[in-house]
Design an enzyme around this catalytic site. Sequence first.
Site, short mmCIF file in Angstrom:
data_model
loop_
_atom_site.label_atom_id
_atom_site.label_comp_id
_atom_site.label_asym_id
_atom_site.label_seq_id
_atom_site.Cartn_x
_atom_site.Cartn_y
_atom_site.Cartn_z
N ARG A 131 0.82 -1.28 -0.05
CA ARG A 131 -0.38 0.19 -0.12
C ARG A 131 0.90 0.70 0.32
O ARG A 131 1.70 1.05 0.96
CB ARG A 131 -0.68 -0.02 1.44
CG ARG A 131 -1.87 0.99 1.60
CD ARG A 131 -2.17 1.21 3.30
NE ARG A 131 -2.27 2.59 3.41
CZ ARG A 131 -2.01 3.60 4.10
NH1 ARG A 131 -1.70 2.66 5.25
NH2 ARG A 131 -2.83 4.66 4.57
N HIS A 144 -3.32 11.04 1.23
CA HIS A 144 -1.95 10.70 3.07
C HIS A 144 -1.71 12.41 2.82
O HIS A 144 -0.32 12.24 3.26
CB HIS A 144 -0.87 9.32 2.11
CG HIS A 144 -0.58 9.12 3.54
ND1 HIS A 144 -0.81 7.99 4.23
CD2 HIS A 144 -0.65 9.28 5.30
CE1 HIS A 144 -0.71 7.28 5.37
NE2 HIS A 144 0.03 8.64 5.95
N GLU A 176 -6.23 8.58 6.80
CA GLU A 176 -6.82 8.67 8.61
C GLU A 176 -6.86 10.42 8.42
O GLU A 176 -6.95 11.09 8.66
CB GLU A 176 -4.97 8.81 9.50
CG GLU A 176 -5.04 7.66 9.29
CD GLU A 176 -4.02 7.59 10.43
OE1 GLU A 176 -3.80 8.68 10.95
OE2 GLU A 176 -3.28 6.28 10.90
N ASN A 236 -6.50 1.77 10.77
CA ASN A 236 -5.12 1.74 11.30
C ASN A 236 -5.33 1.58 12.48
O ASN A 236 -6.05 2.62 13.25
CB ASN A 236 -4.47 3.73 10.25
CG ASN A 236 -4.17 2.96 9.06
OD1 ASN A 236 -4.43 2.08 8.65
ND2 ASN A 236 -4.09 3.92 8.40
N TYR A 261 -2.82 1.69 16.16
CA TYR A 261 -1.45 2.16 17.67
C TYR A 261 -1.50 0.61 18.24
O TYR A 261 -1.21 -0.01 19.01
CB TYR A 261 -0.33 2.75 16.94
CG TYR A 261 -0.28 3.03 15.57
CD1 TYR A 261 1.24 2.57 15.07
CD2 TYR A 261 -0.70 3.49 14.55
CE1 TYR A 261 0.77 2.57 13.69
CE2 TYR A 261 -0.37 3.39 13.47
CZ TYR A 261 0.74 3.49 12.73
OH TYR A 261 1.09 2.98 11.96
N GLU A 313 -2.32 -0.05 8.32
CA GLU A 313 -1.11 0.07 9.94
C GLU A 313 -1.73 -0.35 10.87
O GLU A 313 -2.34 -0.05 11.90
CB GLU A 313 -1.70 2.03 9.89
CG GLU A 313 -0.75 2.33 8.59
CD GLU A 313 -1.14 3.92 8.77
OE1 GLU A 313 -0.79 3.77 9.75
OE2 GLU A 313 -0.56 4.81 7.84
#
Length: 455
Positions: A89, A133, A178, A301, A303, A360
């Site tokens: 990606r 992005h 995002e 995504n 984290y 992600e």
Amino acid sequence: MSNTENATPPASAPKLDLPAGFLWGVSTSSYQIEGAAHEDGRAPSVWDTHCRQKGRVNNDDTGDVACDHYHRYAEDVGLMKAIGLDAYRFSIAWPRVLPRGRGKANGRGLDFYDRLIDAVLEAGIQPWICLYHWDLPQALEDLGGWINRDSAGWFADYALLTARRYGDRVKHWATFNEQNVSTIFGFALNWTPPGIADRAAYYRAVHHQNLAHGMAIDVLRDSVPGASLGVIHNRQIVYPERHDPAHQAAVAPMDAHWNDIFPDPQILGVYPELVADEIEPYVRAGDLGRICRPLDWFGLNHYGSMWAKVDPNAVFGFHLGAAPEEMPHSEIGWAIHPEAFHYELLNVHRRYKLPIYVTENGCGSDKDQPDEAGRVHDAHRIAYLRDYTQAMAEAVADGADVRGYFVWSLLDNFEWGSGYANRFGLVYVDFETQKRLPKASAQWYGELVRNNRGG
Ligand code: FCB
């Protein structure tokens, strides 16, 4: 000291229980890796401008050279092939293909992505394009950028150009990466471009980006034969920084803005109740129908988790708070909380009812360095990836429809406000020499892919 420094790497990558055809990949983005900022007709993006404002970025770093991927893409595709990836990606730099943001296309910029896509396909890897992005052409920012409602049309035209050019070879497309991060940080917290903190500007930008998404989906659907279309959202559980009523009151607004203000209208056709009244002045008749278009997948995504604190000086009365001391964290201080990933995968599955790709997930470090033998022993990253992929497999066992997983990132790169200090790569990059050095995690991830190919 981070809680993961002493983590020992697992002897070998596990066999996970995942569906047949599960896809393994890595993600990157244009401004973070390409460099060649002034070459072959590329014009500045808002990030070029932002990096030139003293003190905005750690060490006043810029993406001018980054990983020089524009020239070294063949080597980078070779690294992906050596890991054994199924998918890659990446994002297109809008100001490279349309220097003014609209109007005349830049042939040399378009050619670069032809070369890249062909090399990726040649290596037996599926290319996944993300259209945005965060590198909005500065020329469009000068016209008001996302605050201007025309931005939705500019974006749809850019989507059309790229769909016609690459749609014969690329089937997987995402509109945005995002949107929450770029609008909250850029329009409400004054951290990233365009660097403002203003409620009305923020709401306009949000609504126009939502419109841009829906209009681009229609364009892609019409122009890419056999398209598989999605959008990429960062979602994290929000906790109060402290268990007192003030901090607790910051959770619901932060949750609405961080997690729901984009995917809810795009997939459910409504704005979250908490923001509906305030965004209404910018919404015209028929807009929600234009925004909510059929999608094929949800890009998540993820984290760690997030903590909200009350902040009367912040535009929305909340700010990003600190995680509790006892929370495990990475070397750059991000929470390590695989249980939250498990929860969020199920949450997205139930709320949006779309197949999920984890677009992600990864672990940052400000300490990764080669030893004398030239090896980067990033045991902390291996432990993170092991625990998060395990949590993902558990979410799948509990019913989440997860079809693929992309590590952030292939290479150490320009990490936005942290400049080159925070390294997320499976591959170490020496930014002086541009030498690439696969870390222990690259080898481990390759093993994970081999052990789990084909379900
Ligand atoms: C995400 C961004 C990506 C990268 C990682 C660490 O929020 O999408 O570009 O910066 O964080």
